[in-house]
Design an enzyme around this catalytic site. Structure first.
Site, PDB file in Angstrom:
ATOM      1  N   HIS A  40       0.802  -1.224   0.000  1.00 33.00           N
ATOM      2  CA  HIS A  40       0.000   0.000   0.000  1.00 33.00           C
ATOM      3  C   HIS A  40       0.832   1.270   0.000  1.00 33.00           C
ATOM      4  O   HIS A  40       0.292   2.362  -0.115  1.00 33.00           O
ATOM      5  CB  HIS A  40      -0.996  -0.019   1.169  1.00 33.00           C
ATOM      6  CG  HIS A  40      -2.099  -0.986   0.940  1.00 33.00           C
ATOM      7  ND1 HIS A  40      -3.226  -0.669   0.230  1.00 33.00           N
ATOM      8  CD2 HIS A  40      -2.230  -2.287   1.273  1.00 33.00           C
ATOM      9  CE1 HIS A  40      -4.010  -1.715   0.165  1.00 33.00           C
ATOM     10  NE2 HIS A  40      -3.430  -2.717   0.785  1.00 33.00           N
ATOM     11  N   ASP A  44      -2.593   1.979  -4.232  1.00 32.91           N
ATOM     12  CA  ASP A  44      -3.735   2.332  -3.400  1.00 32.91           C
ATOM     13  C   ASP A  44      -4.752   1.189  -3.434  1.00 32.91           C
ATOM     14  O   ASP A  44      -5.011   0.605  -4.483  1.00 32.91           O
ATOM     15  CB  ASP A  44      -4.366   3.626  -3.926  1.00 32.91           C
ATOM     16  CG  ASP A  44      -5.559   4.060  -3.122  1.00 32.91           C
ATOM     17  OD1 ASP A  44      -5.433   4.160  -1.883  1.00 32.91           O
ATOM     18  OD2 ASP A  44      -6.621   4.284  -3.722  1.00 32.91           O
TER      19      ASP A  44
END
Length: 70
Positions: A40, A44
């Protein structure tokens, strides 16, 4: 399993499962479990979710790839 430094995924052999169809009747459906993982810091989660939904639509209706021309 396919992996890179930022995204990895795993496809498992399809399974036949019982699912409720229209009218509540139990029907056989082929299910293909897919597992995604992403760093992450690079990808995203919302982007990966959109990609997964698009990929699922193309698996369910491959002719859509021809219609869209992509």
């Amino acid at each position: 399993m396919v992996s890179s430094s930022s995204v990895s995924f795993e496809l498992v052999h399809h399974q036949v499962r019982a699912r409720f169809g229209e009218g509540g009747a139990v029907e056989r459906h082929a299910v293909m479990p897919v597992s995604w993982g992403a760093d992450h810091r690079v990808v995203d989660g919302a982007t990966l979710a959109r990609f997964t939904n698009t990929w699922k639509r193309y698996l369910e209706a491959p002719e859509a790839l021809l219609v869209r021309g992509r």
